[in-house]
Write an enzyme that holds these catalytic residues in place. Structure first.
Site, PDB file in Angstrom:
ATOM      1  N   HIS A  32       0.414   1.039  10.488  1.00  0.00           N
ATOM      2  CA  HIS A  32       2.014   1.144  10.236  1.00  0.00           C
ATOM      3  C   HIS A  32       2.668   0.426  11.311  1.00  0.00           C
ATOM      4  O   HIS A  32       3.722   0.690  11.796  1.00  0.00           O
ATOM      5  CB  HIS A  32       2.543   2.528  10.566  1.00  0.00           C
ATOM      6  CG  HIS A  32       1.686   3.312   9.104  1.00  0.00           C
ATOM      7  ND1 HIS A  32       2.370   3.181   7.851  1.00  0.00           N
ATOM      8  CD2 HIS A  32       0.795   4.251   9.208  1.00  0.00           C
ATOM      9  CE1 HIS A  32       1.714   4.244   7.212  1.00  0.00           C
ATOM     10  NE2 HIS A  32       0.688   4.662   7.773  1.00  0.00           N
ATOM     11  N   ASN A  72       3.716   9.336   2.724  1.00  0.00           N
ATOM     12  CA  ASN A  72       3.472   7.778   2.304  1.00  0.00           C
ATOM     13  C   ASN A  72       4.197   7.786   0.691  1.00  0.00           C
ATOM     14  O   ASN A  72       4.631   8.619   0.378  1.00  0.00           O
ATOM     15  CB  ASN A  72       1.971   7.698   2.062  1.00  0.00           C
ATOM     16  CG  ASN A  72       0.967   7.329   3.294  1.00  0.00           C
ATOM     17  OD1 ASN A  72       1.756   6.689   4.127  1.00  0.00           O
ATOM     18  ND2 ASN A  72      -0.167   7.343   3.120  1.00  0.00           N
TER      19      ASN A  72
END
Ligand code: NDP
Length: 486
Positions: free
Chosen positions: A54, A127
């Protein structure tokens, strides 16, 4: 009035910010020139470790509002009244790429939101896909390595990418989402967020439920084709960052409606899948969605590094009446996220303003000192819970009547079976409802796996044939056209 230029110590530098101190007109520089030395030394240290996953992301502040009463499910204070508002910060991200990588990469998107509640910070670290590739946390470093770069060539590597996934077929449901056009969202505004994991929420009476959370985009879900995503990666790799920032700056605030699905312990026992299995969704028809709120992102960060790069989310940051379930991947994330923040930002990462609970919340007299302690360090207060300075404890149910576990420590590896293909097949059938989506899925896989060696391609054809024979056949046909066998 223009600010007076100073060094980092606050000393005014006059008359010229760029002048260095040297001996004579052509001599060497002087070590005493703190203005120069400090500026170069600080520059050398400007970068902090990027997130191992990320790394590329975008963020914004906003507000969450309760729209419906769910106090029968959860007694968290920020949910206790319809209309109640809580300030939030959301960060979106891709997963596998480095911090300068393209926003349109085929990848899940991180969707993490920090709620600055009156009971401390709640991080919902989600997510844009409702499932994940693994359900055994020990596989995470292996899996991520295969999606990153080959240790020898430093290239993305289709062999290791597909070799890993096909040998760990519990991944198939998430791979189906990833290689559908949802693997390339049109923007961060136009995608949903999902808890993926099961959580446990409870009320003041001690009743508790398993919960899945869904954030459904009020902008609708929009996606790119593989080719559109590839073109944008070249022409505007920061496309999603630009889209989010400019829309918020123009007052076109994106919002999401929040829902839960719930199960009692008995319903979970009767479900045909485990609620602790991160590769499974809870079918909507059997476990209906219940609305509880809405959030809107309406404020761009003033400084990217300060507020987005330093943002530190963790599923372990929670509030009373919201707990993790025994999902093994969630349990591991409870450790891993704060651990990575201590490494990346330092042990006092919760003192950084974007991570700091609302004023006056923190009273932990034993959590003191450490690098970059900037919050006053509780002054002269004893650095332990002291009997002569009583503290108050808030009363809330600790859910003593929840699941009961016992048994010896035992090895646990959740091996895949053919049953793991069922929800992947369900998704393949869902795709038939949308124009071109089954075709695009086969195409998106084929153009990727065409870069792999024949022995890996054969494994991929078998893997997707188990989802649907026509899907396996379509992938094989296009792959062999793109990379004919000699
Ligand atoms: P439903 O027919 O009730 O729901 C299907 C859901 O599929 C839609 O509501 C939508 O979820 C989602 N969807 C549509 N297009 C795509 C896509 N390209 N990629 C991923 N998801 C898509 O069926 P079920 O609840 O029985 O689920 C069937 C399948 O749908 C599952 O196997 C799962 O793969 C997928 N799905 C299910 C979700 C769930 O929580 N039940 C959530 C998301 C996907 P949404 O409204 O969230 O956009």
């Amino acid at each position: 009035m223009a600010p007076t230029y100073t060094n980092s110590n606050g000393q005014p530098i006059t008359p010229d910010a760029f002048a260095t101190q040297r001996i004579g007109q052509h001599g060497p520089l002087l070590l005493q020139d703190f203005n120069l030395i400090d500026s170069l030394a600080h520059f050398d240290r400007e970068r902090i470790p990027e997130r191992v996953v990320h790394a590329k992301g975008s963020g914004a502040f906003g507000v969450f509002e309760v729209t419906d009463d769910i106090t029968d499910v959860c007694s968290a204070k920020f949910l206790d009244t319809i209309g109640k508002k809580t300030r939030i910060f959301t960060r979106f991200s891709t997963v596998g790429g480095e911090s300068g990588s393209a926003d349109t990469a085929r990848d899940p998107r991180g969707f993490a939101t920090k709620f600055y509640t009156e009971e401390g910070n709640l991080d919902l670290v989600y997510n844009n896909t409702p499932v994940f590739f693994i359900r055994d946390p020990s596989k995470f470093p292996h899996f991520i390595h295969t999606q990153k770069r080959n240790p020898e060539t430093h290239l993305k590597d289709a062999n290791m990418f597909w070799d890993y996934l096909t040998t760990n077929p519990e991944s198939v449901h998430q791979v189906m989402v990833l290689f559908s056009d949802r693997g390339t969202p049109a923007s961060y505004r136009e995608m949903n967020g999902y808890s993926g994991h099961t959580y446990k929420w409870s009320n003041k009476n001690g009743d508790w439920r398993y919960v899945q959370v869904h954030f459904i985009s009020d902008q609708g879900v929009k996606t790119l084709t593989n080719e559109e995503a590839g073109q944008l990666a070249g022409s505007n790799p920061d496309h999603a960052q630009e889209d989010l920032f400019k829309n918020i700056a123009a007052g076109n605030y994106p919002s999401w409606t929040c829902y839960i699905q719930t199960m009692t312990e008995q319903e979970a026992k009767e479900a045909e899948f485990s609620v602790f299995d991160l590769t499974k969704v809870w079918p909507h028809k059997k476990y209906p969605m219940r609305r509880f709120g809405k959030f809107t992102l309406n404020e761009n960060p003033k400084n990217y590094f300060s507020e987005v790069e330093q943002a530190a989310f963790s599923p372990a940051h929670t509030v009373p009446y919201m707990e993790p379930s025994a999902d093994p991947v969630l349990q591991s994330r409870l450790f891993s996220y704060p651990d990575t923040h201590r490494h990346r930002l330092g042990t006092n990462y919760t003192q950084i303003p974007v991570n700091c609970p609302v004023a006056g919340r923190v009273f932990a007299p034993h959590i003191r000192d450490g690098a970059m302690c900037v919050n006053g360090n509780l002054g002269s207060h004893p650095n332990y819970l002291a009997s002569d300075k009583p503290v108050e404890f808030q009363q809330y149910s600790i859910q003593q009547d929840q699941e009961v576990w016992n048994g010896a420590a035992c090895p646990f590896h959740w091996k895949a079976t053919d049953a793991d293909f069922k929800q992947a097949t369900d998704l393949y059938n869902v795709l038939a409802r949308y124009p071109n989506q089954q075709k695009n899925l086969a195409h998106n896989v084929a153009v990727h796996v065409a870069n792999a060696d024949a022995w890996v391609q054969d494994k991929v054809f078998d893997y997707f044939t188990k989802v649907a024979k026509e899907l396996g056949d379509a992938i094989k046909k296009e792959t062999l056209e793109l990379s004919p066998r000699k």
